[in-house]
Write a protein that holds these residues in place. Structure first.
Motif, PDB file in Angstrom:
ATOM      1  N   ASP A 243       0.818  -1.210   0.000  1.00 35.82           N
ATOM      2  CA  ASP A 243       0.000   0.000   0.000  1.00 35.82           C
ATOM      3  C   ASP A 243       0.852   1.261   0.000  1.00 35.82           C
ATOM      4  O   ASP A 243       0.481   2.264  -0.620  1.00 35.82           O
ATOM      5  CB  ASP A 243      -0.932  -0.010   1.212  1.00 35.82           C
ATOM      6  N   THR A 244       1.991   1.219   0.685  1.00 35.32           N
ATOM      7  CA  THR A 244       2.889   2.381   0.695  1.00 35.32           C
ATOM      8  C   THR A 244       3.403   2.683  -0.708  1.00 35.32           C
ATOM      9  O   THR A 244       3.411   3.841  -1.153  1.00 35.32           O
ATOM     10  CB  THR A 244       4.063   2.132   1.662  1.00 35.32           C
TER      11      THR A 244
ATOM     12  N   LEU B 297      -4.488   1.455   5.418  1.00 31.91           N
ATOM     13  CA  LEU B 297      -4.187   2.759   4.804  1.00 31.91           C
ATOM     14  C   LEU B 297      -4.075   3.876   5.831  1.00 31.91           C
ATOM     15  O   LEU B 297      -4.163   5.052   5.496  1.00 31.91           O
ATOM     16  CB  LEU B 297      -5.214   3.129   3.733  1.00 31.91           C
TER      17      LEU B 297
ATOM     18  N   ARG C 118       2.045   1.595  -3.654  1.00 33.24           N
ATOM     19  CA  ARG C 118       0.932   1.887  -4.570  1.00 33.24           C
ATOM     20  C   ARG C 118       0.383   3.287  -4.389  1.00 33.24           C
ATOM     21  O   ARG C 118       0.187   4.021  -5.370  1.00 33.24           O
ATOM     22  CB  ARG C 118      -0.186   0.871  -4.351  1.00 33.24           C
ATOM     23  N   GLU C 119       0.127   3.682  -3.151  1.00 31.95           N
ATOM     24  CA  GLU C 119      -0.521   4.967  -2.902  1.00 31.95           C
ATOM     25  C   GLU C 119       0.367   6.151  -3.270  1.00 31.95           C
ATOM     26  O   GLU C 119      -0.126   7.218  -3.623  1.00 31.95           O
ATOM     27  CB  GLU C 119      -0.946   5.061  -1.439  1.00 31.95           C
ATOM     28  N   GLN C 120       1.697   5.968  -3.201  1.00 32.15           N
ATOM     29  CA  GLN C 120       2.611   7.073  -3.499  1.00 32.15           C
ATOM     30  C   GLN C 120       3.302   6.930  -4.854  1.00 32.15           C
ATOM     31  O   GLN C 120       4.074   7.789  -5.246  1.00 32.15           O
ATOM     32  CB  GLN C 120       3.651   7.193  -2.373  1.00 32.15           C
TER      33      GLN C 120
END
Length: 214
Positions: free
Chosen positions: A66-67, A87, A69-71
């Motif tokens: 998630d780190t 998240l 992907r989100e950034q």
């Protein structure tokens, strides 16, 4: 996210937490919301495998997936938000004098050492053992272990998506600093790896410094 070097005004002499972690050893640190934790690479190119958890619910743990992907960034540096499986923002990299840190290479384990380097490595100490040893005090077991951050480690991603372990980009005295966005547990294994150049085949100590209200 591209490399973003930055320093901090916090002085080591005012730290409320100060510990040197030997190569192959670990630590479990509780950092309250707003607190700062600095990891100092004392001798250069020492991989510091790190996991983060919500201090009040260890099931809410750092998520490399998630780190990234989100950034939309494979590597971590100043400003990187370290996100959980839900998240939630666990921490932010508030200062970084190295410039790039790995979040995809994973932690060494006895099983992966055998696959990568041969049967003769089976009984060498590995980061996974350190995580389990120190995490036990907070109820962190095998189910709570996930993909970790490798601070100061250089794992280039090839155009075809493959990974390889390369010489580090750090140097003596370089550091990375985290600001806790909520009460967090920081679980550290100071990597004992002897079989790849991530630490020049010579694991060395690191220093941990913390600033928060006593």
């Amino acid at each position: 996210m591209s490399s973003s070097l930055s320093t901090t005004e916090l002085d080591a002499g005012t730290a409320v937490y100060d510990e040197v972690v030997a190569a192959g050893d670990g630590a479990l640190i509780t950092v309250p919301a707003g607190g700062e934790l600095r990891i100092v690479d004392l001798h250069g190119n020492q991989a510091v495998d790190t996991l983060l958890y919500d201090a009040h619910d260890v099931r809410n743990r750092y998520s490399a997936f998630d780190t990234v992907r989100e950034q939309r960034a494979v590597y971590l540096t100043t400003g990187s938000r370290l996100l959980s499986t839900r998240l939630d923002e666990l921490a932010v990299i508030s200062a970084d004098t190295c410039g790039r840190h790995d979040t995809v290479g994973g932690a060494c384990a006895q099983e992966s050492n055998v696959i990568r380097y041969g049967e003769h490595t089976r009984h060498q100490h590995a980061c996974r053992q350190t995580f389990l040893r120190y995490g036990a005090a907070a109820g962190i077991g095998q189910r709570e272990l996930g993909h970790n951050i490798n601070f100061f480690m250089n794992v280039p991603v090839a155009p075809d998506g493959g990974l390889h372990f390369a010489d580090g980009l750090s140097a003596p005295g370089k550091y990375v600093q985290l600001r806790a966005s909520r009460d967090v547990l920081v679980l550290i294994s100071n990597c004992p790896q002897l079989n790849n150049p991530c630490n020049g085949w010579d694991p060395t100590p690191v220093r941990l410094l913390g600033w928060w209200a006593p």
